[in-house]
Design an enzyme around this catalytic site. Sequence first.
Site, PDB file in Angstrom:
ATOM      1  N   GLU A  91      56.699  -0.376 -12.734  1.00 58.32           N
ATOM      2  CA  GLU A  91      54.905  -0.592 -12.961  1.00 58.32           C
ATOM      3  C   GLU A  91      55.030  -1.739 -13.975  1.00 58.32           C
ATOM      4  O   GLU A  91      55.913  -2.064 -14.901  1.00 58.32           O
ATOM      5  CB  GLU A  91      54.586   0.637 -13.596  1.00 58.32           C
ATOM      6  CG  GLU A  91      55.150   1.119 -14.910  1.00 58.32           C
ATOM      7  CD  GLU A  91      54.619   2.473 -15.381  1.00 58.32           C
ATOM      8  OE1 GLU A  91      54.772   3.405 -14.406  1.00 58.32           O
ATOM      9  OE2 GLU A  91      54.178   2.625 -16.406  1.00 58.32           O
ATOM     10  N   CYS A 104      52.238  -6.302 -19.588  1.00 55.24           N
ATOM     11  CA  CYS A 104      53.514  -5.780 -19.960  1.00 55.24           C
ATOM     12  C   CYS A 104      54.539  -5.715 -18.939  1.00 55.24           C
ATOM     13  O   CYS A 104      54.101  -4.907 -18.003  1.00 55.24           O
ATOM     14  CB  CYS A 104      52.682  -4.373 -20.767  1.00 55.24           C
ATOM     15  SG  CYS A 104      54.285  -3.333 -20.964  1.00 55.24           S
ATOM     16  N   CYS A 111      65.662   3.988 -17.867  1.00 59.40           N
ATOM     17  CA  CYS A 111      66.288   3.535 -19.091  1.00 59.40           C
ATOM     18  C   CYS A 111      67.516   4.408 -19.602  1.00 59.40           C
ATOM     19  O   CYS A 111      67.210   5.614 -19.504  1.00 59.40           O
ATOM     20  CB  CYS A 111      65.220   3.115 -20.155  1.00 59.40           C
ATOM     21  SG  CYS A 111      65.665   2.875 -21.676  1.00 59.40           S
ATOM     22  N   CYS A 115      65.218   7.911 -25.379  1.00 56.90           N
ATOM     23  CA  CYS A 115      64.601   8.471 -26.425  1.00 56.90           C
ATOM     24  C   CYS A 115      63.600   9.657 -26.156  1.00 56.90           C
ATOM     25  O   CYS A 115      63.200   9.912 -25.049  1.00 56.90           O
ATOM     26  CB  CYS A 115      63.420   7.263 -26.975  1.00 56.90           C
ATOM     27  SG  CYS A 115      64.245   5.626 -27.380  1.00 56.90           S
ATOM     28  N   CYS A 118      59.890   9.487 -24.728  1.00 57.12           N
ATOM     29  CA  CYS A 118      59.305   8.349 -23.663  1.00 57.12           C
ATOM     30  C   CYS A 118      59.813   8.774 -22.401  1.00 57.12           C
ATOM     31  O   CYS A 118      60.732   9.456 -21.743  1.00 57.12           O
ATOM     32  CB  CYS A 118      60.355   7.190 -23.941  1.00 57.12           C
ATOM     33  SG  CYS A 118      59.929   5.751 -22.905  1.00 57.12           S
ATOM     34  N   GLY A 163      62.485   0.402 -19.772  1.00 52.76           N
ATOM     35  CA  GLY A 163      63.628  -0.425 -19.854  1.00 52.76           C
ATOM     36  C   GLY A 163      63.847  -0.823 -21.198  1.00 52.76           C
ATOM     37  O   GLY A 163      62.993  -1.066 -21.754  1.00 52.76           O
ATOM     38  N   GLU A 164      65.150  -1.143 -21.399  1.00 50.06           N
ATOM     39  CA  GLU A 164      65.641  -1.933 -22.840  1.00 50.06           C
ATOM     40  C   GLU A 164      65.885  -3.347 -22.490  1.00 50.06           C
ATOM     41  O   GLU A 164      67.038  -3.474 -21.759  1.00 50.06           O
ATOM     42  CB  GLU A 164      66.743  -0.793 -23.317  1.00 50.06           C
ATOM     43  CG  GLU A 164      67.396  -1.533 -24.481  1.00 50.06           C
ATOM     44  CD  GLU A 164      66.451  -2.091 -25.772  1.00 50.06           C
ATOM     45  OE1 GLU A 164      65.529  -1.361 -26.163  1.00 50.06           O
ATOM     46  OE2 GLU A 164      66.587  -3.422 -25.996  1.00 50.06           O
ATOM     47  N   SER A 195      60.450  -6.377 -26.940  1.00 46.73           N
ATOM     48  CA  SER A 195      60.531  -5.112 -27.896  1.00 46.73           C
ATOM     49  C   SER A 195      61.687  -4.392 -27.686  1.00 46.73           C
ATOM     50  O   SER A 195      62.026  -4.304 -26.481  1.00 46.73           O
ATOM     51  CB  SER A 195      59.133  -4.152 -27.573  1.00 46.73           C
ATOM     52  OG  SER A 195      59.775  -2.715 -28.107  1.00 46.73           O
ATOM     53  N   SER A 218      61.343  -1.058 -32.233  1.00 49.31           N
ATOM     54  CA  SER A 218      60.867   0.535 -32.088  1.00 49.31           C
ATOM     55  C   SER A 218      61.561   1.033 -33.364  1.00 49.31           C
ATOM     56  O   SER A 218      62.806   1.517 -33.083  1.00 49.31           O
ATOM     57  CB  SER A 218      61.120   0.907 -30.935  1.00 49.31           C
ATOM     58  OG  SER A 218      60.395   0.179 -29.787  1.00 49.31           O
ATOM     59  N   LEU A 219      60.839   1.391 -34.464  1.00 50.71           N
ATOM     60  CA  LEU A 219      61.566   2.045 -35.294  1.00 50.71           C
ATOM     61  C   LEU A 219      61.512   3.486 -35.413  1.00 50.71           C
ATOM     62  O   LEU A 219      62.258   4.105 -35.222  1.00 50.71           O
ATOM     63  CB  LEU A 219      60.941   1.533 -36.734  1.00 50.71           C
ATOM     64  CG  LEU A 219      61.697   1.529 -38.083  1.00 50.71           C
ATOM     65  CD1 LEU A 219      63.157   1.321 -38.169  1.00 50.71           C
ATOM     66  CD2 LEU A 219      61.037   1.148 -39.170  1.00 50.71           C
ATOM     67  N   HIS A 220      60.039   3.971 -35.386  1.00 54.78           N
ATOM     68  CA  HIS A 220      59.565   5.314 -35.235  1.00 54.78           C
ATOM     69  C   HIS A 220      60.007   6.300 -36.239  1.00 54.78           C
ATOM     70  O   HIS A 220      59.682   7.513 -35.957  1.00 54.78           O
ATOM     71  CB  HIS A 220      59.943   5.759 -33.804  1.00 54.78           C
ATOM     72  CG  HIS A 220      59.409   4.899 -32.603  1.00 54.78           C
ATOM     73  ND1 HIS A 220      58.450   4.154 -32.928  1.00 54.78           N
ATOM     74  CD2 HIS A 220      60.219   4.455 -31.516  1.00 54.78           C
ATOM     75  CE1 HIS A 220      58.197   3.331 -31.691  1.00 54.78           C
ATOM     76  NE2 HIS A 220      59.294   3.578 -30.800  1.00 54.78           N
ATOM     77  N   CYS A 340      53.813   4.690 -21.108  1.00 54.07           N
ATOM     78  CA  CYS A 340      54.954   3.740 -20.784  1.00 54.07           C
ATOM     79  C   CYS A 340      55.776   4.679 -19.441  1.00 54.07           C
ATOM     80  O   CYS A 340      56.268   5.872 -19.993  1.00 54.07           O
ATOM     81  CB  CYS A 340      55.896   3.832 -21.921  1.00 54.07           C
ATOM     82  SG  CYS A 340      57.029   2.541 -21.709  1.00 54.07           S
TER      83      CYS A 340
HETATM   84  N1  SAH Z   1      62.896  -0.203 -24.505  1.00 61.32           N
HETATM   85  C1  SAH Z   1      62.168  -0.968 -25.469  1.00 61.32           C
HETATM   86  C2  SAH Z   1      60.726  -1.597 -24.838  1.00 61.32           C
HETATM   87  C3  SAH Z   1      60.027  -0.619 -23.856  1.00 61.32           C
HETATM   88  S1  SAH Z   1      59.079   0.849 -24.750  1.00 61.32           S
HETATM   89  C4  SAH Z   1      61.871  -0.226 -26.767  1.00 61.32           C
HETATM   90  O1  SAH Z   1      62.011   0.819 -26.866  1.00 61.32           O
HETATM   91  O2  SAH Z   1      61.263  -0.979 -27.778  1.00 61.32           O
HETATM   92  C5  SAH Z   1      57.716  -0.003 -25.630  1.00 61.32           C
HETATM   93  C6  SAH Z   1      57.295   0.803 -26.727  1.00 61.32           C
HETATM   94  O3  SAH Z   1      56.569   1.901 -26.071  1.00 61.32           O
HETATM   95  C7  SAH Z   1      58.338   1.363 -27.699  1.00 61.32           C
HETATM   96  O4  SAH Z   1      58.149   1.100 -29.044  1.00 61.32           O
HETATM   97  C8  SAH Z   1      58.300   2.614 -27.143  1.00 61.32           C
HETATM   98  O5  SAH Z   1      58.815   3.377 -28.195  1.00 61.32           O
HETATM   99  C9  SAH Z   1      56.787   3.036 -26.951  1.00 61.32           C
HETATM  100  N2  SAH Z   1      56.665   4.106 -26.301  1.00 61.32           N
HETATM  101  C10 SAH Z   1      57.463   4.928 -25.537  1.00 61.32           C
HETATM  102  N3  SAH Z   1      56.856   5.976 -25.194  1.00 61.32           N
HETATM  103  C11 SAH Z   1      55.840   6.141 -25.551  1.00 61.32           C
HETATM  104  C12 SAH Z   1      54.369   6.971 -25.383  1.00 61.32           C
HETATM  105  N4  SAH Z   1      54.639   8.130 -24.553  1.00 61.32           N
HETATM  106  N5  SAH Z   1      53.550   6.570 -26.151  1.00 61.32           N
HETATM  107  C13 SAH Z   1      53.259   5.550 -27.104  1.00 61.32           C
HETATM  108  N6  SAH Z   1      54.255   4.497 -27.060  1.00 61.32           N
HETATM  109  C14 SAH Z   1      55.594   4.949 -26.473  1.00 61.32           C
HETATM  110 FE1  SF4 Z   2      64.083   3.247 -23.057  1.00 65.33          FE
HETATM  111 FE2  SF4 Z   2      62.159   2.127 -24.790  1.00 65.33          FE
HETATM  112 FE3  SF4 Z   2      61.618   4.514 -23.631  1.00 65.33          FE
HETATM  113 FE4  SF4 Z   2      63.540   4.409 -25.735  1.00 65.33          FE
HETATM  114  S1  SF4 Z   2      61.250   3.919 -25.685  1.00 65.33           S
HETATM  115  S2  SF4 Z   2      63.861   5.546 -23.657  1.00 65.33           S
HETATM  116  S3  SF4 Z   2      64.516   2.413 -25.224  1.00 65.33           S
HETATM  117  S4  SF4 Z   2      61.928   2.368 -22.511  1.00 65.33           S
END
Ligand code: SAH
Ligand code: SF4
Length: 359
Positions: A91, A104, A111, A115, A118, A163-164, A195, A218-220, A340
């Site tokens: 997508e 985007c 992936c 996480c 996600c 994806g990463e 990212s 992506s720190l979180h 995402c």
């Molecule tokens: N894999 C990379 C890039 C893709 S994810 C990464 O993790 O940075 C892009 C961003 O969307 C990341 O910051 C991720 O943590 C965030 N993300 C993932 N799932 C989400 C959700 N359900 N709601 C909001 N942001 C989300």
């Molecule tokens: Fe992969 Fe980014 Fe989702 Fe983590 S947040 S599972 S690295 S796509």
Amino acid sequence: MKPSIYGLTRAQLSEWVSKQGEKPFRAEQIWDWLYRKRVQSFDAMTNLPQHFTDLLAEQFCINPLQQRIVQESADGTVKYLFELPDGMLIETVMMRQHYGLSVCVTTQVGCNIGCTFCASGLIKKQRDLTSGEIAAQVMLVQKYFDEKGQNERVSHVVVMGIGEPFDNYDNVLNFLRIINDDRGLAIGARHITVSTSGLAHKIRDFANEGVQVNLAVSLHAPNNELRSSIMRINRSFPLEKLFEAIAYYIDTTNRRVTFEYIMLNRVNDWPENAQELADLTKKIRKLSYVNLIPYNAVSEHDQYSRSPKERVDAFYDVLKKNGVNCVVRQEHGADIDAACGQLRSNTMKRDQAQLTRKA
Ligand code: SAH
Ligand code: SF4
């Protein structure tokens, strides 16, 4: 399956052209047809000799993606579901911002980082996308707007789809060079953001590439215990390693870094966490931003919910008091499958047999 010609940088295309014994200006002509005139077939490249367009068509395809679903949101967000040549689904999202059209892109099918919040990580990585498949996403969104006839250009790209990106490093780097090329789409490096979940060694490599694109991390979570519990990657690259790599990136590139921080209700949104985050980023205060991101609920991850406004405000206030540059990110496409990976996973659930030959 023939590779997509969108996967070649201009330098690689020139090299291919010269290997065929053709004049160098042919590469410039092809490039112009692909990215300026945006034709969809080699036959349409009318200033090239027939034998050469035949050769191109023999070796390459132009667009490797088929558009399966388009969802338009009331706020102008458009979400596309594309099918790859092997039947897998990806997508792409286009967000209408006050500064332009931002796309985007997805870089992998699934992936492996996994996480816990996600939707993309629900599906293990099936494969990396080629640079052509990544570039084609931008081209197809641009085509969608070309066909509307309002002369709108994709001006920004964020590598934040499924994806990463740093787990598909070479293809992503090629992709960045292709869309940034000033004789092609010419999307400015400062209008491109990659990212990463925090692959520290790749952040160092990226610093050395000399591309001027923005980096988001992506720190979180502001401490190892919490971060490891929601992002497995933190066990391999704990905060100390990550921040060493970020310091190296900043020193080498002189560029700022953005931290993404999803606000998860009662998980990482306590005022103490805001203070930890402020302390963690203190050394790079002037060279970093924090984006507080509203969480998009994912039905498979029902342990998480979005932080309510009061908690976001309280968190934000602590950051501001500490002088942290931070914003609360606007949400896009709330009325379509916004999160995402959600359009893909919801579509697969609705229509598995028909749409996924291989997933
Ligand atoms: N894999 C990379 C890039 C893709 S994810 C990464 O993790 O940075 C892009 C961003 O969307 C990341 O910051 C991720 O943590 C965030 N993300 C993932 N799932 C989400 C959700 N359900 N709601 C909001 N942001 C989300
Ligand atoms: Fe992969 Fe980014 Fe989702 Fe983590 S947040 S599972 S690295 S796509």
